[in-house]
Design a protein around this motif. Structure first.
Motif, short mmCIF file in Angstrom:
data_model
loop_
_atom_site.label_atom_id
_atom_site.label_comp_id
_atom_site.label_asym_id
_atom_site.label_seq_id
_atom_site.Cartn_x
_atom_site.Cartn_y
_atom_site.Cartn_z
N CYS A 65 -6.37 -0.10 36.90
CA CYS A 65 -7.60 0.22 36.18
C CYS A 65 -7.30 0.64 34.74
N LEU A 103 -11.50 4.19 39.16
CA LEU A 103 -12.44 3.57 38.23
C LEU A 103 -13.00 4.59 37.24
N VAL A 108 -13.77 2.23 33.84
CA VAL A 108 -13.84 0.78 34.01
C VAL A 108 -15.00 0.43 34.92
N LEU A 113 -12.86 -4.95 39.16
CA LEU A 113 -11.80 -4.72 40.13
C LEU A 113 -12.00 -5.61 41.35
#
Length: 249
Positions: A65, A103, A108, A113
């Motif tokens: 991430c 995350l 992100v 992902l």
């Protein structure tokens, strides 16, 4: 982990429709102080047996991430990143919290992902995995079934579980140009996956002939040595620049 001997390399993922670079798969490596480079096939099973796969998996998720965030800040066109999950991470019942934490820490978006689980694990844990995958889907991440063709996943399971992507195992891709059975299986997998609304990725693509076959069969994306081996973040940055110049994308 204590001696900072682990690192993550990234293998590019390419669209077969237009050649665009669409993502990368995060692959764990271990450079031992005395034994040198140790392959994941040797140390991942031991990590699973000892339970160390849990902190190891958390570390890889965090690294992946953070890499997506670094690419974004460097102005790289949006790339998704795939991370392999172990069945032991699901058994702890904390996988959703771990993913959410990684995350959030990297800031992100979840849809960047791609979490990958193997077909064999899917069948072994079929009774318990549906709820966990459903929870992950609510987070907004993408879900992929990895190494497809090596296990015995039922069509009903594929239809019932919330996957976005199916990755064809390299053992089939390797022989598509000289084994009619392998070619027929790959075509059938692609057709089946598309009928279920899944994106199809071919693993282990090594030759232009394999790429041509996959394009003609309608495969969506590919990864393998034809494009690049797994690269360090620094080498991946150079690959991005060279690939953009070569493809003008």
């Amino acid at each position: 982990m204590k001696h900072d001997e682990l690192f993550v390399h990234y293998q590019p993922l390419v669209s077969l429709r237009d050649g665009a670079l669409v993502g990368a798969e995060a692959l764990l490596r271990w450079r031992h102080g005395g034994a040198g480079l140790i392959e994941p096939a040797k140390f991942i099973p031991l990590a699973e047996e000892t339970g160390l796969i849990v902190p190891l998996g958390e570390w890889v998720l965090s690294q992946a991430c953070a890499q997506v965030k670094a690419w974004d800040e460097a102005g790289v066109p949006s790339l998704d990143i795939g991370v392999n999950l172990s069945g032991y991470q699901f058994q702890r019942g904390t996988i959703a919290r771990t993913v959410r934490k990684a995350l959030s820490r990297a800031a992100v978006e979840p849809n960047r992902l791609i979490l990958e689980v193997t077909e064999n694990f899917l069948m072994e844990e079929a009774a318990d995995i549906a709820a966990a995958l459903g929870t992950l889907k609510t987070l907004g991440v993408q879900l992929a079934i990895d190494d497809f063709g090596t296990g015995y996943a039922s069509l009903s399971a594929l239809r019932r579980l919330p996957f976005h992507t199916l990755k064809i195992d390299r053992s089939f891709v390797r022989n598509v140009n000289d084994d009619p059975d392998a070619a027929a299986i790959v075509k059938a997998i692609i057709a089946m996956a598309h009928n279920l609304g899944l994106t199809v990725v071919a693993e282990g693509v090594e030759t232009p002939a394999q790429e041509r076959f996959l394009k003609e069969a309608g495969c969506d994306e590919a990864q393998g040595f034809l494009y690049s081996p797994a690269l360090s973040p620094e080498d991946f940055a150079q690959f991005l620049e060279a690939y953009a110049e070569k493809t003008h994308i």
